[in-house]
Enzyme design. Structure first.
Site, PDB file in Angstrom:
ATOM      1  N   SER A 275      31.166  71.476  17.261  1.00 48.11           N
ATOM      2  CA  SER A 275      30.698  70.198  18.039  1.00 48.11           C
ATOM      3  C   SER A 275      30.154  69.655  18.054  1.00 48.11           C
ATOM      4  O   SER A 275      29.445  68.239  17.690  1.00 48.11           O
ATOM      5  CB  SER A 275      29.846  71.433  19.298  1.00 48.11           C
TER       6      SER A 275
ATOM      7  N   GLY B  87      26.282  71.150  17.370  1.00 44.05           N
ATOM      8  CA  GLY B  87      25.171  71.272  17.763  1.00 44.05           C
ATOM      9  C   GLY B  87      25.241  73.112  16.825  1.00 44.05           C
ATOM     10  O   GLY B  87      25.675  73.543  16.137  1.00 44.05           O
ATOM     11  N   VAL B  88      24.271  74.073  17.961  1.00 46.17           N
ATOM     12  CA  VAL B  88      23.635  74.829  16.840  1.00 46.17           C
ATOM     13  C   VAL B  88      23.957  76.391  17.504  1.00 46.17           C
ATOM     14  O   VAL B  88      24.507  76.973  16.777  1.00 46.17           O
ATOM     15  CB  VAL B  88      21.870  75.416  17.236  1.00 46.17           C
ATOM     16  N   ASP B  89      24.296  76.093  18.698  1.00 39.24           N
ATOM     17  CA  ASP B  89      25.610  77.262  19.369  1.00 39.24           C
ATOM     18  C   ASP B  89      26.522  77.664  18.669  1.00 39.24           C
ATOM     19  O   ASP B  89      26.646  78.603  17.933  1.00 39.24           O
ATOM     20  CB  ASP B  89      25.388  76.803  20.861  1.00 39.24           C
TER      21      ASP B  89
ATOM     22  N   CYS C  38      36.911  69.552  31.415  1.00 31.94           N
ATOM     23  CA  CYS C  38      37.268  69.439  29.880  1.00 31.94           C
ATOM     24  C   CYS C  38      37.408  70.684  29.107  1.00 31.94           C
ATOM     25  O   CYS C  38      38.116  70.991  28.422  1.00 31.94           O
ATOM     26  CB  CYS C  38      35.262  68.930  28.812  1.00 31.94           C
TER      27      CYS C  38
ATOM     28  N   CYS D 218      28.199  64.366  29.180  1.00 27.11           N
ATOM     29  CA  CYS D 218      28.569  64.047  27.752  1.00 27.11           C
ATOM     30  C   CYS D 218      29.345  62.208  27.598  1.00 27.11           C
ATOM     31  O   CYS D 218      28.264  61.724  26.546  1.00 27.11           O
ATOM     32  CB  CYS D 218      29.145  64.430  27.270  1.00 27.11           C
TER      33      CYS D 218
END
Length: 394
Positions: A8, A10-12, A101, A198
């Protein structure tokens, strides 16, 4: 195993992909472009799908040394998530777009494409666990209950459980993930979390709906039909809402009023006392059952310690971050309909919200709330017997 890692930005998702590489999988990264105007889809920590996110995802893949692709799923996202969100509010319901989603984009479109391309599984940065149980794969809550996302994943269904890899399910905290990202040299280690919806990065859901549905003025009335005020569109209100009602006249008893119901047919918003929000029976449809080996039988109403993997109590969770509520009775009306009787009343449950049934930490089923009601002789919502969310699944 050939694994398609959804990045995405992001960090995860970056750390999840890194752990998949460490596990020896043949990993390919893909970034899903979900917006037709990505440059406008992030405001501070809000939103996602920005150009910044795609650049961060590409950089993470480069550091990990894995192939990287961008898939344009904006049309699918618009059709299955955004349009459904607008339609549901217009119908007087309160949808969860994150569940939608995950169902249609991340675990239908993405998984389908992955299978066609010969991948064995999809890897994401969701906080949940998929474990081997006596009856097969099980979806369970994350070890870090504050980050648990099993609620939005239960919609994927039992068949997909064997084709999903969730490397972050056992981490102790988000801080641990950030430390790991920094140690790996991933530039997203301190990137703020995205939150809210989002595709509404400024957080103004009412403004978003008004721009697409138009202003539709109507009356705000009490349970006796007395007009107390006016609104610009019933879709701007949801069950349990207290603030922003625009009512000048106080209630006779001086207590706050809450939204009890929205009526699209008459364009009315019905308000009343908090006590009328309490319900203990939930009818849900669009049922997805994840556990072929578990019929949802009520075995006990209490457990100690509560919320562990060995917990046999059934719980219903009806909000993404809501308190799991013990279930007294489960009735399968048919293959698509589920009716639950709760041990105690709860407040502010709206049609359109997702309901996930758990046994302890295991997600058994997902359904969409269609109607609620109140039995008699059930302890009220303020009895204090229900535990906070943080006390579950530890």
């Amino acid at each position: 195993m050939r694994v398609l890692a959804a990045l995405s930005g992001g960090v995860d998702s970056a750390v999840a992909a890194a752990r998949a590489v460490d596990a020896g999988h043949d990993v390919t990264a893909v970034h899903m472009a979900l917006s037709t105007s990505p440059q406008s889809c992030r405001v501070g920590a809000r939103g996602c799908c920005s150009l910044e996110d795609s650049v961060d995802a590409a950089r993470a893949a480069e550091i990990l040394g894995i192939p990287y692709y961008v898939w344009d799923l904006a049309e699918e996202f618009e059709e299955t998530v955004i349009r459904d969100f607008i339609t549901q509010y217009e119908m007087g319901r309160t949808p969860n777009p994150c569940v939608r989603c995950n169902e249609f984009v991340k675990f239908q479109e993405l998984a389908a494409r992955a299978r066609v391309l010969g991948f064995d599984a999809v890897c994401t940065g969701h906080y949940a666990r998929i474990v081997d149980g006596p009856g097969g794969k099980e979806l369970r809550r994350a070890r870090d209950i504050d980050k648990d996302q099993s609620y939005v994943l239960a919609v994927m269904g039992e068949e997909e459980l064997s084709r999903v890899v969730l490397p972050l399910g056992d981490v102790s905290s988000k801080a641990e993930v950030r430390v790991e990202a920094q140690a790996r040299g991933l530039g997203v280690s301190q990137k703020p979390d995205s939150y809210d919806i989002c595709f509404i990065p400024d957080g103004d859901t009412q403004g978003f709906l008004r721009a697409r549905l138009g202003e539709k003025r109507g009356d705000i009335v009490d349970i006796d039909g007395n007009v107390l005020g006016h609104h610009r569109g019933h879709y701007e209100y949801t069950i349990g809402q207290r603030k922003g009602l625009g009512i000048d006249r106080p209630a006779p008893d001086g207590k706050p009023r809450y939204v009890l119901e929205t009526r699209p047919q008459t364009n009315q918003v019905i308000v009343g006392p908090a006590a009328l929000l309490s319900i203990d029976t939930v009818l849900a449809t669009d049922l997805t059952w994840l556990a072929a080996d578990d019929t949802g039988e009520v075995k006990t109403l209490t457990s100690a310690p509560i919320g562990t993997d060995q917990d046999e109590c059934l719980y219903a969770q009806m909000r993404a971050h809501g308190t799991p509520v013990p279930v007294a009775k489960v009735m399968r009306k048919d293959t698509d309909t589920l009716e639950l009787e709760l041990v105690e009343t709860v407040r502010g449950i709206a049609a359109g919200q997702s309901l996930v049934l758990y046994r302890g930490t295991r997600a058994l089923a997902h359904a969409v709330i269609n109607a609620t009601s109140r039995r008699t002789g059930v302890p009220p919502a303020d009895s204090g017997r229900l535990k906070k969310t943080s006390e579950y699944a530890k």
